[in-house]
Motif scaffolding. Structure first.
Motif, mmCIF file in Angstrom:
data_model
loop_
_atom_site.group_PDB
_atom_site.id
_atom_site.type_symbol
_atom_site.label_atom_id
_atom_site.label_comp_id
_atom_site.label_asym_id
_atom_site.label_seq_id
_atom_site.Cartn_x
_atom_site.Cartn_y
_atom_site.Cartn_z
ATOM 1 N N MET A 1 0.681 -1.202 0.092
ATOM 2 C CA MET A 1 -0.061 -0.037 0.105
ATOM 3 C C MET A 1 1.052 1.385 -0.110
ATOM 4 S SD MET A 1 -2.979 1.197 0.055
ATOM 5 C CE MET A 1 -3.844 2.909 0.405
ATOM 6 N N LEU A 2 2.141 1.203 0.693
ATOM 7 C CA LEU A 2 2.896 2.208 0.663
ATOM 8 C C LEU A 2 3.394 2.786 -0.561
ATOM 9 C CD1 LEU A 2 3.876 4.508 2.916
ATOM 10 C CD2 LEU A 2 5.778 2.777 3.377
ATOM 11 N N ARG A 3 3.637 1.589 -1.215
ATOM 12 C CA ARG A 3 4.146 1.939 -2.667
ATOM 13 C C ARG A 3 3.436 2.943 -3.325
ATOM 14 N NH1 ARG A 3 4.383 -4.061 -5.246
ATOM 15 N NH2 ARG A 3 2.174 -4.427 -4.742
ATOM 16 N N TYR A 4 2.095 2.999 -3.395
ATOM 17 C CA TYR A 4 1.071 3.457 -4.394
ATOM 18 C C TYR A 4 0.782 4.879 -3.588
ATOM 19 C CZ TYR A 4 -0.251 -0.992 -5.736
ATOM 20 O OH TYR A 4 -0.315 -2.300 -6.210
ATOM 21 N N LEU A 5 1.317 5.124 -2.572
ATOM 22 C CA LEU A 5 1.126 6.579 -1.816
ATOM 23 C C LEU A 5 1.555 7.775 -2.611
ATOM 24 C CD1 LEU A 5 0.107 8.054 0.543
ATOM 25 C CD2 LEU A 5 2.231 7.909 1.603
ATOM 26 N N PRO A 6 2.810 7.725 -3.272
ATOM 27 C CA PRO A 6 3.279 8.717 -4.015
ATOM 28 C C PRO A 6 2.385 9.344 -5.299
ATOM 29 C CG PRO A 6 5.227 7.452 -3.706
ATOM 30 C CD PRO A 6 3.959 6.892 -3.141
ATOM 31 N N PHE A 7 1.852 7.946 -5.933
ATOM 32 C CA PHE A 7 1.027 8.184 -7.111
ATOM 33 C C PHE A 7 -0.196 8.860 -6.662
ATOM 34 C CE2 PHE A 7 -2.759 6.094 -9.253
ATOM 35 C CZ PHE A 7 -2.465 6.794 -10.604
ATOM 36 N N LEU A 8 -0.790 8.292 -5.566
ATOM 37 C CA LEU A 8 -2.051 8.771 -4.894
ATOM 38 C C LEU A 8 -1.795 10.211 -4.574
ATOM 39 C CD1 LEU A 8 -3.296 6.068 -2.738
ATOM 40 C CD2 LEU A 8 -4.235 6.627 -5.075
ATOM 41 N N LEU A 9 -0.766 10.717 -4.424
ATOM 42 C CA LEU A 9 -0.453 12.321 -3.745
ATOM 43 C C LEU A 9 -0.459 12.917 -4.944
ATOM 44 C CD1 LEU A 9 2.221 12.021 -0.911
ATOM 45 C CD2 LEU A 9 -0.311 12.488 -0.815
ATOM 46 N N VAL A 10 0.167 12.601 -6.166
ATOM 47 C CA VAL A 10 0.255 13.198 -7.398
ATOM 48 C C VAL A 10 -1.140 13.180 -7.856
ATOM 49 C CG1 VAL A 10 1.164 13.119 -9.674
ATOM 50 C CG2 VAL A 10 2.581 12.640 -7.961
#
Length: 91
Positions: A1-10
């Motif tokens: 889940m943590l690896r999707y965080l940058p994508f979700l923030l962008v």
């Protein structure tokens, strides 16, 4: 889940900037026409250049309206006088 965080923030910044650009009145847009800003936000959203450019330089920043207490507001006092006059005429 943590690896999707940058994508979700962008994605969140991109969507926020796009909606903010759409909702901003034309007279509050500076630098470029509003249509061009929308295109810039959409085209350069994946690398955050477009949304950040819009949020930093795209619109006029206005100071928030200063709150006035009712007893210092001339419009409110005038409305009280009108109401007082109306009640006095009816009684």
């Amino acid at each position: 889940m943590l690896r999707y965080l940058p994508f979700l923030l962008v994605l969140a910044v991109w969507v926020y900037a796009f909606i903010d650009c759409l909702n901003t009145p034309e007279e509050d847009v500076k630098g470029l026409p509003k249509v061009v800003w929308i295109i810039v936000v959409l085209l350069f959203g994946e690398v955050l250049v477009g949304p950040l450019a819009w949020l930093i330089a795209g619109k006029v920043r206005r100071a928030p309206a200063r709150w006035t207490a009712p007893d210092d507001n001339p419009e409110f006092l005038a409305s009280l006088e009108d109401r007082k006059r109306d009640l006095g005429e009816e009684a």
